[in-house]
Design a protein around this motif. Structure first.
Motif, PDB file in Angstrom:
ATOM      1  N   ARG A 121      19.350  -3.496  13.780  1.00  0.00           N
ATOM      2  CA  ARG A 121      18.491  -2.413  14.228  1.00  0.00           C
ATOM      3  C   ARG A 121      17.106  -2.634  13.611  1.00  0.00           C
ATOM      4  O   ARG A 121      16.941  -3.427  12.712  1.00  0.00           O
ATOM      5  N   TYR A 122      16.119  -1.876  14.108  1.00  0.00           N
ATOM      6  CA  TYR A 122      14.808  -1.915  13.451  1.00  0.00           C
ATOM      7  C   TYR A 122      14.141  -0.555  13.540  1.00  0.00           C
ATOM      8  O   TYR A 122      14.353   0.203  14.480  1.00  0.00           O
ATOM      9  N   LEU A 123      13.343  -0.233  12.522  1.00  0.00           N
ATOM     10  CA  LEU A 123      12.593   1.018  12.476  1.00  0.00           C
ATOM     11  C   LEU A 123      11.141   0.734  12.829  1.00  0.00           C
ATOM     12  O   LEU A 123      10.554  -0.238  12.350  1.00  0.00           O
ATOM     13  N   LYS A 124      10.564   1.609  13.654  1.00  0.00           N
ATOM     14  CA  LYS A 124       9.191   1.425  14.105  1.00  0.00           C
ATOM     15  C   LYS A 124       8.449   2.757  14.081  1.00  0.00           C
ATOM     16  O   LYS A 124       8.934   3.752  14.610  1.00  0.00           O
ATOM     17  N   GLN A 125       7.274   2.774  13.467  1.00  0.00           N
ATOM     18  CA  GLN A 125       6.430   3.966  13.491  1.00  0.00           C
ATOM     19  C   GLN A 125       5.837   4.151  14.887  1.00  0.00           C
ATOM     20  O   GLN A 125       5.354   3.196  15.503  1.00  0.00           O
ATOM     21  N   ILE A 126       5.866   5.389  15.363  1.00  0.00           N
ATOM     22  CA  ILE A 126       5.309   5.712  16.675  1.00  0.00           C
ATOM     23  C   ILE A 126       4.064   6.588  16.536  1.00  0.00           C
ATOM     24  O   ILE A 126       3.110   6.457  17.292  1.00  0.00           O
ATOM     25  N   LYS A 127       4.072   7.490  15.552  1.00  0.00           N
ATOM     26  CA  LYS A 127       2.920   8.368  15.315  1.00  0.00           C
ATOM     27  C   LYS A 127       2.851   8.688  13.832  1.00  0.00           C
ATOM     28  O   LYS A 127       3.885   8.848  13.183  1.00  0.00           O
ATOM     29  N   GLN A 128       1.646   8.779  13.289  1.00  0.00           N
ATOM     30  CA  GLN A 128       1.475   9.120  11.894  1.00  0.00           C
ATOM     31  C   GLN A 128       0.151   9.850  11.692  1.00  0.00           C
ATOM     32  O   GLN A 128      -0.833   9.553  12.372  1.00  0.00           O
ATOM     33  N   ARG A 129       0.171  10.836  10.795  1.00  0.00           N
ATOM     34  CA  ARG A 129      -1.045  11.577  10.453  1.00  0.00           C
ATOM     35  C   ARG A 129      -1.320  11.529   8.963  1.00  0.00           C
ATOM     36  O   ARG A 129      -2.447  11.323   8.545  1.00  0.00           O
ATOM     37  N   SER A 130      -0.290  11.726   8.148  1.00  0.00           N
ATOM     38  CA  SER A 130      -0.498  11.781   6.701  1.00  0.00           C
ATOM     39  C   SER A 130      -0.748  10.407   6.104  1.00  0.00           C
ATOM     40  O   SER A 130      -1.467  10.278   5.120  1.00  0.00           O
ATOM     41  N   GLY A 131      -0.149   9.387   6.661  1.00  0.00           N
ATOM     42  CA  GLY A 131      -0.311   8.038   6.145  1.00  0.00           C
ATOM     43  C   GLY A 131      -0.921   7.112   7.177  1.00  0.00           C
ATOM     44  O   GLY A 131      -1.541   7.540   8.146  1.00  0.00           O
ATOM     45  N   SER A 132      -0.727   5.825   6.979  1.00  0.00           N
ATOM     46  CA  SER A 132      -1.234   4.825   7.907  1.00  0.00           C
ATOM     47  C   SER A 132      -0.070   4.144   8.606  1.00  0.00           C
ATOM     48  O   SER A 132       1.079   4.256   8.169  1.00  0.00           O
ATOM     49  N   GLN A 133      -0.373   3.440   9.680  1.00  0.00           N
ATOM     50  CA  GLN A 133       0.688   2.731  10.389  1.00  0.00           C
ATOM     51  C   GLN A 133       0.997   1.429   9.652  1.00  0.00           C
ATOM     52  O   GLN A 133       0.249   0.474   9.707  1.00  0.00           O
ATOM     53  N   VAL A 134       2.124   1.437   8.988  1.00  0.00           N
ATOM     54  CA  VAL A 134       2.576   0.260   8.242  1.00  0.00           C
ATOM     55  C   VAL A 134       3.590  -0.518   9.060  1.00  0.00           C
ATOM     56  O   VAL A 134       3.593  -1.753   9.069  1.00  0.00           O
ATOM     57  N   TYR A 135       4.427   0.218   9.788  1.00  0.00           N
ATOM     58  CA  TYR A 135       5.535  -0.406  10.517  1.00  0.00           C
ATOM     59  C   TYR A 135       5.307  -0.317  12.019  1.00  0.00           C
ATOM     60  O   TYR A 135       6.004   0.400  12.727  1.00  0.00           O
ATOM     61  N   GLY A 136       4.308  -1.055  12.492  1.00  0.00           N
ATOM     62  CA  GLY A 136       4.035  -1.152  13.916  1.00  0.00           C
ATOM     63  C   GLY A 136       4.824  -2.285  14.541  1.00  0.00           C
ATOM     64  O   GLY A 136       5.739  -2.859  13.928  1.00  0.00           O
ATOM     65  N   ALA A 137       4.456  -2.657  15.770  1.00  0.00           N
ATOM     66  CA  ALA A 137       5.217  -3.665  16.520  1.00  0.00           C
ATOM     67  C   ALA A 137       5.281  -5.001  15.804  1.00  0.00           C
ATOM     68  O   ALA A 137       6.286  -5.718  15.883  1.00  0.00           O
ATOM     69  N   ASP A 151      10.530 -10.320  18.691  1.00  0.00           N
ATOM     70  CA  ASP A 151      11.660 -11.231  18.464  1.00  0.00           C
ATOM     71  C   ASP A 151      12.997 -10.577  18.772  1.00  0.00           C
ATOM     72  O   ASP A 151      14.026 -11.265  18.832  1.00  0.00           O
ATOM     73  N   HIS A 152      12.991  -9.256  18.963  1.00  0.00           N
ATOM     74  CA  HIS A 152      14.253  -8.532  19.156  1.00  0.00           C
ATOM     75  C   HIS A 152      14.331  -7.854  20.517  1.00  0.00           C
ATOM     76  O   HIS A 152      15.170  -6.986  20.744  1.00  0.00           O
ATOM     77  N   LEU A 153      13.459  -8.274  21.437  1.00  0.00           N
ATOM     78  CA  LEU A 153      13.494  -7.778  22.807  1.00  0.00           C
ATOM     79  C   LEU A 153      14.123  -8.829  23.708  1.00  0.00           C
ATOM     80  O   LEU A 153      14.199 -10.003  23.363  1.00  0.00           O
TER      81      LEU A 153
END
Length: 374
Positions: A271-287, A314-316
């Motif tokens: 599996r993999y975790l991906k950020q979709i929206k963020q306000r408090s922090g920055s996008q660290v875990y994008g595509a 790589d996982h699509l």
């Protein structure tokens, strides 16, 4: 006419209205300007709909408050209404329980920063029955998992009978949720999942209304809320985006942050975790930097084990020659089993025209002519 002889319907206009009327007639007097300034300095605990302050004052308030803490690395921060979404049976509930248990202990999940103080957590479980839940967190060899003492699982009461007292199902649920918050004094809640709380035939509108009510509760009590949601059947060749959120992508507009669990097409157990929206922090875990993980059961606790960063591409599914050959073989096999072309298209998720062209190219033109309308 004195005050005692005024008609019963008489009322004095609010000061604000009188000032507006005066401003329309001409410049305000010094006394009226002073009254206006006093109104603009309404205390923060006023019951009015709006609080008006100079922008600089909000910066001062923020500077005096403690820094927002991480609840699950850059994915979820304190004070946020966050959405976690994924397809069915990908592991949303497993990760949610893992996060809730860790927060109740004040023990961070490895690789992800988390507030260190133990917190009371309410996990509203509308997905699993008691037996299903117990199976995940017990084993014949190691017995039962010892959850943190501040981690509470909340389920529907089958004997509840108070819904008829409220104007709507939403009002009933929000009232019950608020009562649970007051009783437990919890400030972290996890809702698994929002689909189970929707009512009526207008699913999207119902979910949006619920998200709005949750935001109101969040602001009223200073809550941190994690809401789980589904994705509809999606194309495994495409990256996960906000458009994959079931019901309406507008739900994300009511969220402070959102992240998703993707299913690897390269390794079935990954599996993999991906950020979709963020306000408090920055996008660290994008595509280009998703976080890879696997679901395992350590002793008596089903959980995510985090492997390391990776690239979503790589996982699509990639439409390589090998994939094309596998697709053709599957269509041929189904056709030989006597399936109609439309049945094959439905079972494989491939368009009818593509199935038609492939079977025709394979030489069974007569059969194609007979089945193309089926």
């Amino acid at each position: 006419m004195d005050n005692y002889s005024k008609p019963a319907h008489y009322f004095e206009r609010p000061t604000e209205i009188e000032l507006i009327r005066s401003m329309a007639k001409g410049p305000l007097t010094a006394k009226q300007n002073q009254t206006l300034n006093n109104l603009l300095q309404t205390p923060a605990d006023s019951k009015d709909a709006f609080i008006i302050k100079p922008a600089a004052d909000f910066l001062q308030i923020t500077n005096n408050q403690p820094n927002t803490g991480m609840l699950f690395g850059d994915f979820w921060y304190e004070g946020e209404l966050c959405i976690l979404f994924a397809d069915t049976n990908v592991g949303k509930s497993i990760l949610a329980v893992q996060i809730g248990d860790a927060l109740s202990r004040g023990t961070p999940i490895p690789r992800f920063a988390m507030k260190q103080q133990p917190s009371t957590v309410l996990y509203f479980d509308f997905e699993l029955n008691d037996q299903q839940f117990a199976k995940r967190y017990t084993s014949d060899l190691h017995g039962r998992h010892q959850f943190g003492t501040s981690f509470y699982r909340v389920v529907f009461n089958p004997n509840a009978s108070g819904a008829h007292k409220f104007n709507s199902y939403h009002d009933y649920i929000i009232n019950a949720l608020e009562n649970a918050l007051i009783t437990s004094q919890a400030r972290i809640i996890i809702i698994d999942n929002i689909t189970c709380l929707r009512s009526g035939t207008q699913a999207a509108a119902s979910a949006i209304s619920l998200m709005h009510r949750l935001q109101t509760l969040k602001n009223k009590y200073g809550l941190s809320i994690l809401v789980l949601a589904h994705t509809p059947k999606r194309n495994p060749a495409r990256p996960v985006t906000r458009n994959d959120l079931q019901g309406s992508k507008m739900l994300i507009n009511f969220a402070d942050s959102a992240f998703a669990i993707g299913e690897s097409q390269a390794k079935t157990e990954m599996r993999y975790l991906k950020q979709i929206k963020q306000r408090s922090g920055s996008q660290v875990y994008g595509a280009a930097n998703v976080y890879l993980c696997e679901i395992i059961k350590h002793y008596n606790f089903l959980q995510f084990e985090f492997v390391g960063p990776g690239n979503e591409a790589d996982h699509l599914v990639h439409y390589t020659e090998q994939h094309r050959q596998n697709t053709e073989a599957r269509i041929t096999r189904l056709h030989q089993q006597g399936r109609s072309l439309r049945q094959i298209a439905k079972d494989t998720g491939i368009s009818f025209s593509t199935v038609f062209r492939l079977v025709k190219r394979l030489g069974d033109e007569e059969e194609v002519e007979q089945n193309q309308e089926c």
